[in-house]
Design a protein around this motif. Structure first.
Motif: not given
Length: 118
Positions: A20-24, A29-30, A48-49, A102-103
């Protein structure tokens, strides 16, 4: 304006076959998820939707009582609070958009994605 580059984000190794990589942002969140053939993300739910877009590969989604195979260029809308699971039919890359953000992932409360030994 912030310009974010996926290659600058570290890949977090989660369960066997999942990265996983993510940006917030403030409200969303993506995540870029890699899933190896045969890997299963077990049934889970979150408030979360989610919109999951398959960039490459093929996945089987089970959302609530519906099951569908989804390939590159297709997206699945998963309402908040609905149980869902995913199985990789091929090595796959997925872009997952979540609102609100996504907390639980930021806190590390994502045991369903991780191997028990981790």
């Amino acid at each position: 304006m912030d310009v974010l580059r996926w290659e600058d984000e570290p890949i977090e190794a989660l369960g066997t076959g999942i990265g996983r990589r993510m940006v917030n942002g403030e409200a969303m969140t993506l995540a870029q998820i890699t899933i190896a053939t045969g890997t299963v993300v077990p049934s889970h739910e979150h408030p979360n939707e989610q919109i999951a877009t398959v960039v490459s590969g093929r996945l089987r989604f089970v959302v609530g009582s519906e099951e569908r195979e989804v390939g590159a260029g297709e997206s699945v809308l998963i309402p908040g609070g609905v149980p869902h699971r995913v199985e990789a039919l091929e090595d796959s890359v997925v872009l997952d958009a979540f609102a609100p953000r996504r907390e639980d992932w930021l806190r590390g409360d994502d045991a369903y994605l991780r191997d028990p030994q981790k």
